[in-house]
Design a protein around this motif. Structure first.
Motif, PDB file in Angstrom:
ATOM      1  N   ALA A 371       0.829  -1.208   0.000  1.00 25.38           N
ATOM      2  CA  ALA A 371       0.000   0.000   0.000  1.00 25.38           C
ATOM      3  C   ALA A 371       0.863   1.257   0.000  1.00 25.38           C
ATOM      4  N   LEU A 372       1.948   1.215   0.750  1.00 26.97           N
ATOM      5  CA  LEU A 372       2.856   2.359   0.796  1.00 26.97           C
ATOM      6  C   LEU A 372       3.524   2.591  -0.569  1.00 26.97           C
ATOM      7  N   GLU A 373       3.915   1.490  -1.204  1.00 21.60           N
ATOM      8  CA  GLU A 373       4.542   1.629  -2.525  1.00 21.60           C
ATOM      9  C   GLU A 373       3.536   2.188  -3.526  1.00 21.60           C
ATOM     10  N   ASP A 374       2.288   1.701  -3.477  1.00 22.59           N
ATOM     11  CA  ASP A 374       1.259   2.217  -4.386  1.00 22.59           C
ATOM     12  C   ASP A 374       1.045   3.713  -4.174  1.00 22.59           C
ATOM     13  N   TRP A 375       1.034   4.140  -2.916  1.00 23.41           N
ATOM     14  CA  TRP A 375       0.848   5.571  -2.609  1.00 23.41           C
ATOM     15  C   TRP A 375       2.040   6.385  -3.104  1.00 23.41           C
ATOM     16  N   TRP A 376       3.224   5.851  -2.904  1.00 25.85           N
ATOM     17  CA  TRP A 376       4.465   6.512  -3.354  1.00 25.85           C
ATOM     18  C   TRP A 376       4.445   6.703  -4.881  1.00 25.85           C
ATOM     19  N   ILE A 377       4.011   5.642  -5.612  1.00 28.18           N
ATOM     20  CA  ILE A 377       3.939   5.713  -7.067  1.00 28.18           C
ATOM     21  C   ILE A 377       2.871   6.710  -7.505  1.00 28.18           C
ATOM     22  N   ALA A 378       1.681   6.603  -6.863  1.00 29.05           N
ATOM     23  CA  ALA A 378       0.566   7.500  -7.218  1.00 29.05           C
ATOM     24  C   ALA A 378       0.919   8.967  -6.943  1.00 29.05           C
ATOM     25  N   SER A 379       1.835   9.185  -6.011  1.00 27.25           N
ATOM     26  CA  SER A 379       2.271  10.540  -5.669  1.00 27.25           C
ATOM     27  C   SER A 379       3.469  10.965  -6.512  1.00 27.25           C
ATOM     28  N   ASP A 380       3.652  10.300  -7.644  1.00 29.81           N
ATOM     29  CA  ASP A 380       4.737  10.588  -8.599  1.00 29.81           C
ATOM     30  C   ASP A 380       6.112  10.436  -7.966  1.00 29.81           C
ATOM     31  N   PHE A 381       6.220   9.454  -7.032  1.00 32.89           N
ATOM     32  CA  PHE A 381       7.499   9.065  -6.420  1.00 32.89           C
ATOM     33  C   PHE A 381       8.098  10.176  -5.552  1.00 32.89           C
ATOM     34  N   ASN A 382       7.253  11.114  -5.142  1.00 36.25           N
ATOM     35  CA  ASN A 382       7.768  12.259  -4.386  1.00 36.25           C
ATOM     36  C   ASN A 382       7.905  12.030  -2.882  1.00 36.25           C
ATOM     37  N   PRO A 383       7.033  11.237  -2.226  1.00 41.43           N
ATOM     38  CA  PRO A 383       7.153  11.083  -0.769  1.00 41.43           C
ATOM     39  C   PRO A 383       8.535  10.617  -0.341  1.00 41.43           C
ATOM     40  N   THR A 384       9.036  11.243   0.719  1.00 45.64           N
ATOM     41  CA  THR A 384      10.351  10.887   1.245  1.00 45.64           C
ATOM     42  C   THR A 384      10.233   9.664   2.140  1.00 45.64           C
ATOM     43  N   ARG A 385      11.357   9.154   2.550  1.00 46.72           N
ATOM     44  CA  ARG A 385      11.379   7.996   3.454  1.00 46.72           C
ATOM     45  C   ARG A 385      10.655   8.334   4.763  1.00 46.72           C
ATOM     46  N   ASP A 386      10.898   9.520   5.284  1.00 49.09           N
ATOM     47  CA  ASP A 386      10.245   9.904   6.542  1.00 49.09           C
ATOM     48  C   ASP A 386       8.739   9.990   6.362  1.00 49.09           C
TER      49      ASP A 386
END
Length: 396
Positions: A371-386
């Motif tokens: 789910a986290l990876e899907d969100w990261w992808i949907a957010s155009d890979f912008n979310p940081t590790r934190d």
């Protein structure tokens, strides 16, 4: 009969390592000439790659002379009179002049000879049956130079006899036409190939694969494959779809063009003895979606991330070849180089990271990671590790 020009001034013939081998084998009754492909390519004014040598000396004497001169010697095909000679890291296949005693459609029993014309008479095509000595003089026993001028691939002597000696020559005939021919396929050769096409069934998958992949990278691959299909010859090579124009629009890449030509990837690995890597590439391309320059920037990035760079580029090339309109459209070119200006990021979060913020190991953790990876992808890979870890804590 048109006399071929001298090749004395060609750089590949003046190469000192080649000249040293020709001189050594031409000493004391010996005679050595460059044979086949190098002479053909030089006369066609295309790059010369491998240089093969023919000689009237028996294989044992070739080996003795070359060892005495300090050259590397490897009896790579000694039963057929072939020895690989290596002079300062440059290899040459040296073969004694031969004449066929018996053939079974796949291999020949030969005797050695000192007759250059007899050796030429057993070769497949006239453009491959020429020789060149160390001084650049070309010897043409089958009127091959006239065929080169016409860019016509023609069998030496009787086409049916040449084919019955080795049925692989059917595929070689079309492969050479696709690479070097111009205009229509030689009518006599085509008729013989059509008549004897069932002989392809007796060839090994490995030999068929080698010829097919070489044909597929030729400049005239698509139109030549069409001729093979119309003559019911291609049917004995693989189950195909008639995508001739698509094949020609694709880059000169054998596996990419095979993906367009083959009806299915099922059974292709065993049928053609493809490598695991080649099969993996074919299957990945078959499963890839159609792409278009109309994709948004974020859609391009997501697709590149999902497919990986090679499959993404393959999918762009295939979609472009099948698309309507101009093939040189700048938009397609920009799409193809997406990976050049955007590096595929890595999703580095692991189960251990999630444990560190209090999540318990188990199936739920795997679901959270996805789910986290899907969100990261949907957010155009912008979310940081934190930001990913903070979101994970919210799912506890």
């Amino acid at each position: 009969m048109t006399d071929p020009p001298s090749l004395a001034q060609t750089s590949w013939l003046r190469e000192m390592r080649l000249q040293a081998v020709l001189t050594l084998l031409g000493w004391r009754g010996g005679e050595a000439r460059v044979a086949g492909g190098a002479v053909r390519n030089a006369l066609l004014k295309v790059p010369v790659a491998d240089v093969d040598i023919a000689t009237n000396l028996p294989p044992d004497e070739v080996m003795d002379r070359c060892r005495a001169a300090g050259f590397g010697v490897h009896p790579t095909g000694i039963e057929h009179g072939t020895v690989t000679v290596v002079n300062q890291h440059m290899p040459f296949e040296v073969t004694t002049l031969r004449s066929d005693v018996a053939t079974d459609g796949r291999r020949a029993t030969v005797i050695f000879t000192d007759d250059w014309q007899a050796d030429a008479a057993r070769r497949d095509f006239t453009m491959n049956a020429m020789y060149c000595d160390a001084n650049g003089k070309v010897y043409d026993y089958t009127n091959g130079y006239a065929d080169i001028l016409k860019r016509r691939v023609r069998f030496v002597g009787d086409p049916e006899r040449r084919i019955r000696e080795d049925y692989l020559r059917i595929l070689r005939f079309f492969r050479f036409h696709a690479h070097y021919g111009a205009g229509a396929v030689d009518a006599d050769g085509l008729a013989a190939c059509t008549s004897l096409r069932l002989g392809i069934e007796d060839l090994s998958a490995e030999r068929i694969r080698q010829e097919l992949l070489k044909l597929l990278v030729a400049p005239r691959a698509g139109e030549t494959l069409k001729v093979m299909a119309e003559a019911k010859i291609l049917h004995h090579v693989l189950d195909f779809v008639p995508e001739w124009e698509v094949v020609d629009r694709l880059p000169e890449d054998a596996i990419l063009r095979l993906a367009a030509l083959a009806r299915s990837t099922e059974g292709l690995q065993d049928g053609l003895r493809l490598s695991n890597e080649q099969t993996k590439r074919l299957m990945a391309l078959r499963e890839a979606p159609e792409v278009t320059p109309e994709l948004t920037t974020s859609e391009r990035r997501r697709l590149l991330y999902d497919l990986g760079e090679r499959t993404f580029i393959d999918a762009v090339n295939m979609s472009r070849a099948r698309a309507e309109g101009k093939q040189d459209d700048l938009a397609w070119k920009v799409l193809a180089v997406t990976s050049k200006y955007w590096s595929i990021p890595q999703f580095t979060l692991t189960g251990r990271d999630l444990q560190g913020v209090g999540l318990e190991p188990g199936p739920a953790m795997g679901e959270t990671l996805r789910a986290l990876e899907d969100w990261w992808i949907a957010s155009d890979f912008n979310p940081t590790r934190d930001q990913l870890l903070a979101r994970a804590q919210m799912r506890k």
